[in-house]
Design a protein around this motif. Structure first.
Motif, mmCIF file in Angstrom:
data_model
loop_
_atom_site.group_PDB
_atom_site.id
_atom_site.type_symbol
_atom_site.label_atom_id
_atom_site.label_comp_id
_atom_site.label_asym_id
_atom_site.label_seq_id
_atom_site.Cartn_x
_atom_site.Cartn_y
_atom_site.Cartn_z
ATOM 1 N N THR A 44 0.818 -1.221 0.000
ATOM 2 C CA THR A 44 0.000 0.000 0.000
ATOM 3 C C THR A 44 0.854 1.274 0.000
ATOM 4 N N LEU A 45 2.182 1.131 0.051
ATOM 5 C CA LEU A 45 3.076 2.277 0.114
ATOM 6 C C LEU A 45 3.721 2.544 -1.239
ATOM 7 N N ASP A 46 4.214 3.778 -1.440
ATOM 8 C CA ASP A 46 4.956 4.053 -2.675
ATOM 9 C C ASP A 46 6.301 3.337 -2.600
ATOM 10 N N PRO A 47 7.030 3.174 -3.727
ATOM 11 C CA PRO A 47 8.239 2.343 -3.741
ATOM 12 C C PRO A 47 9.286 2.716 -2.692
ATOM 13 N N VAL A 48 9.587 4.002 -2.530
ATOM 14 C CA VAL A 48 10.610 4.396 -1.561
ATOM 15 C C VAL A 48 10.136 4.118 -0.142
ATOM 16 N N ALA A 49 8.872 4.439 0.156
ATOM 17 C CA ALA A 49 8.331 4.194 1.489
ATOM 18 C C ALA A 49 8.284 2.694 1.781
ATOM 19 N N ALA A 50 7.952 1.894 0.776
ATOM 20 C CA ALA A 50 7.913 0.446 0.961
ATOM 21 C C ALA A 50 9.302 -0.099 1.263
ATOM 22 N N LEU A 51 10.317 0.441 0.562
ATOM 23 C CA LEU A 51 11.687 0.010 0.830
ATOM 24 C C LEU A 51 12.108 0.397 2.240
ATOM 25 N N LEU A 52 11.727 1.598 2.660
ATOM 26 C CA LEU A 52 12.019 2.040 4.015
ATOM 27 C C LEU A 52 11.354 1.122 5.048
ATOM 28 N N ALA A 53 10.099 0.756 4.800
ATOM 29 C CA ALA A 53 9.379 -0.128 5.715
ATOM 30 C C ALA A 53 10.030 -1.505 5.772
ATOM 31 N N ALA A 54 10.462 -2.006 4.614
ATOM 32 C CA ALA A 54 11.120 -3.310 4.576
ATOM 33 C C ALA A 54 12.435 -3.273 5.336
ATOM 34 N N PHE A 55 13.217 -2.198 5.162
ATOM 35 C CA PHE A 55 14.471 -2.061 5.887
ATOM 36 C C PHE A 55 14.227 -1.877 7.387
ATOM 37 N N ALA A 56 13.128 -1.232 7.746
ATOM 38 C CA ALA A 56 12.792 -1.082 9.163
ATOM 39 C C ALA A 56 12.516 -2.448 9.788
ATOM 40 N N THR A 57 11.805 -3.307 9.066
ATOM 41 C CA THR A 57 11.553 -4.669 9.533
ATOM 42 C C THR A 57 12.868 -5.427 9.648
ATOM 43 N N PHE A 58 13.743 -5.225 8.659
ATOM 44 C CA PHE A 58 15.076 -5.814 8.695
ATOM 45 C C PHE A 58 15.818 -5.356 9.950
ATOM 46 N N GLY A 59 15.716 -4.075 10.272
ATOM 47 C CA GLY A 59 16.397 -3.526 11.429
ATOM 48 C C GLY A 59 15.836 -3.992 12.753
ATOM 49 N N VAL A 60 14.562 -4.403 12.776
ATOM 50 C CA VAL A 60 13.938 -4.897 14.009
ATOM 51 C C VAL A 60 14.729 -6.068 14.587
ATOM 52 N N GLY A 61 15.252 -6.900 13.715
ATOM 53 C CA GLY A 61 16.043 -8.034 14.179
ATOM 54 C C GLY A 61 17.271 -7.602 14.946
ATOM 55 N N PHE A 62 17.832 -6.458 14.578
ATOM 56 C CA PHE A 62 19.013 -5.969 15.269
ATOM 57 C C PHE A 62 18.673 -5.454 16.668
ATOM 58 N N VAL A 63 17.468 -4.929 16.836
ATOM 59 C CA VAL A 63 17.031 -4.488 18.163
ATOM 60 C C VAL A 63 16.953 -5.679 19.111
ATOM 61 N N ALA A 64 16.531 -6.821 18.583
ATOM 62 C CA ALA A 64 16.394 -8.018 19.416
ATOM 63 C C ALA A 64 17.733 -8.649 19.753
ATOM 64 N N ARG A 65 18.770 -8.332 19.003
ATOM 65 C CA ARG A 65 20.050 -9.006 19.197
ATOM 66 C C ARG A 65 20.664 -8.764 20.577
ATOM 67 N N PRO A 66 20.674 -7.550 21.114
ATOM 68 C CA PRO A 66 21.209 -7.391 22.478
ATOM 69 C C PRO A 66 20.420 -8.179 23.525
ATOM 70 N N ILE A 67 19.100 -8.297 23.300
ATOM 71 C CA ILE A 67 18.287 -9.102 24.224
ATOM 72 C C ILE A 67 18.727 -10.560 24.146
ATOM 73 N N GLY A 68 18.949 -11.036 22.933
ATOM 74 C CA GLY A 68 19.454 -12.395 22.765
ATOM 75 C C GLY A 68 20.829 -12.572 23.386
ATOM 76 N N ALA A 69 21.650 -11.516 23.315
ATOM 77 C CA ALA A 69 22.979 -11.581 23.926
ATOM 78 C C ALA A 69 22.878 -11.768 25.437
ATOM 79 N N VAL A 70 21.927 -11.066 26.066
ATOM 80 C CA VAL A 70 21.725 -11.204 27.514
ATOM 81 C C VAL A 70 21.213 -12.602 27.853
ATOM 82 N N LEU A 71 20.198 -13.046 27.093
ATOM 83 C CA LEU A 71 19.581 -14.344 27.369
ATOM 84 C C LEU A 71 20.548 -15.503 27.170
ATOM 85 N N PHE A 72 21.128 -15.583 25.962
ATOM 86 C CA PHE A 72 22.016 -16.706 25.668
ATOM 87 C C PHE A 72 23.379 -16.538 26.327
ATOM 88 N N GLY A 73 23.748 -15.278 26.610
ATOM 89 C CA GLY A 73 24.979 -15.062 27.367
ATOM 90 C C GLY A 73 24.885 -15.650 28.755
#
Length: 438
Positions: A49-78
């Motif tokens: 439903t977004l224009d091409p640039v906005a859709a790419l931004l949204a996709a990259f934001a979803t991609f970046g969400v995984g990086f937010v979870a990584r420090p949490i995983g570091a604490v848990l698995f650490g």
């Protein structure tokens, strides 16, 4: 930790490092596959439903969400790795990311279930991030703790090969399915590389299950009363300077790599209008060169030291940053492939040394957590750089100079982290059985 000497052998070190690499390769295959798909698939099928640039931004934001979870995983698995064992933590991480990635292959798109599609995609990305948060730190910790001190550079570099091998596997899988007619690719073809995570998981799990526990951890476990209940808190309280040095030293290996791959793929297809196949194939070429670069730089780390190699890698990357993007802007395939190869090879100088540098920054009772937190906090920052660079492109008229400038800035931070990290080195009481004549 006790002063009792810990005996290790080159043969055992090599076998453990290879097993650590196998799991890391699967982890990065899954993780990089999502990054490539975010640039060429998810922006069209999950944010329609977004224009091409906005859709790419949204996709990259979803991609970046995984990086937010990584420090949490570091604490848990650490916590698991520092209190229960390195091996159990590494088995859990590989299972979690393999299952999460495989499930993406079954996920309906926006046309089928509406807004639930991008939400479910983000949730699975979070699970990937949690797993990767504990994977890399555990793999390099396991490799380093099994290795003779004088050979840590080469064995710590072996799990790093998971990055280019994961890139080769993920980019190769995408390149193959891109040969399909566009209609078939969008309908079901893009799902095949994600579904392949299931058989790859079985192989990695088999190899991980055959690993012996770290001898350094086994010695540490004899003093269970002295082991911290929450290792991550101990890292923050007792080793903040080491943590900052580790984050800085890790930043280029994570953020720089994603600028040269995920961002460049999105920039090339959306801004420059280049064929998707060109960008994917260029990353394949760079990944092949990266394997050799990591092996060479791992040996050089033993000679010059991990801290010094991080400084050198930061300087080299800063020098080549602008020329690399000038080559990409030519729109010529061979020059683009050369640019991505040069960019990733310069980053490999730092990446090859990162496992050794981070592992020697923290004492054994904090090591899994400290290494994982350093690398994944850097990842949480760096994971959003493709999003930031793409947003700045729109604000500045589309010039690639902004991405080059970001790369220079990150390289400078890593050189600084490497400088201080090399001066905070901790040496384990490890004896090589090979040198002792065993």
């Amino acid at each position: 930790m006790t002063t009792t000497s810990i005996t290790v052998t080159t043969t055992d070190a090599r076998r453990i490092a290879v097993a650590a690499f196998a799991g890391t390769a699967l982890e990065w295959y899954d993780y990089f596959l999502f990054g490539t798909a975010a640039a060429i698939v998810f922006n069209r099928l999950y944010f329609t439903t977004l224009d091409p640039v906005a859709a790419l931004l949204a996709a990259f934001a979803t991609f970046g969400v995984g990086f937010v979870a990584r420090p949490i995983g570091a604490v848990l698995f650490g916590a698991i790795g520092d209190r229960i064992g390195r091996k159990p933590a590494l088995i859990l991480t590989v299972v979690l990311i393999g299952v999460a990635t495989g499930l993406i292959g079954f996920l309906p798109d926006y046309a089928a279930i509406g807004v639930l599609a991008p939400i479910a995609l983000a949730v699975l990305r979070l699970l990937q991030g949690l797993a990767v948060g504990g994977e890399w730190g555990g793999a390099v910790t396991m490799a380093v703790e099994h290795a003779p001190i004088e050979q840590r550079g080469r064995f710590a570099a072996l799990p790093q090969l998971g990055s280019p091998v994961g890139t080769l596997l993920s980019s190769g899988a995408i390149a193959l399915v891109l040969l399909m007619p566009p209609e078939s690719f969008d309908a079901w073809g893009w799902r095949l590389p994600f579904l392949a995570a299931f058989p790859l998981l079985l192989i990695a799990l088999w190899m991980r299950n055959r690993m012996e526990e770290s001898p350094v951890f086994l010695e540490l476990a004899k003093q269970a009363d002295s082991m911290p209940k929450v290792p991550a808190l101990v890292v923050f309280r007792r080793s903040p300077g080491r943590l900052l040095a580790g984050i800085g030293a890790s930043l280029l290996g994570v953020a720089g790599f994603y600028i040269m791959t995920t961002f460049v793929v999105g920039y090339g297809t959306t801004t420059l209008g280049l064929p998707r196949e060109w960008l994917v194939n260029a990353t394949l070429i760079a990944a092949v060169v990266q394997i050799g670069a990591l092996l060479i730089c791992g040996r050089l780390t033993e000679r010059f030291g991990a801290g010094r190699m991080s400084v050198i890698g930061g300087i080299v990357t800063a020098v080549v940053a602008f020329p690399v993007f000038w080559l990409i802007d030519t729109g010529e395939f061979l020059l683009i492939a050369l640019a991505i190869t040069i960019g990733t090879a310069s980053i490999d100088i730092v990446y090859a040394a990162a496992g050794t540098l981070l592992s020697e920054l923290f004492p054994p009772e904090q090591r899994y957590s400290g290494v994982s937190l350093s690398f994944n906090i850097a990842g949480a920052i760096g994971g959003f750089l493709p999003l930031i660079a793409t947003a700045l492109l729109g604000a500045t008229g589309g010039g690639s100079w902004i991405a080059a400038l970001l790369l220079v800035f990150v390289a400078a931070l890593t050189a600084l982290g490497g400088y201080f990290g090399g001066r905070l080195r901790i040496i384990d009481n490890v004896v090589s059985a090979d040198r002792a004549g065993a």
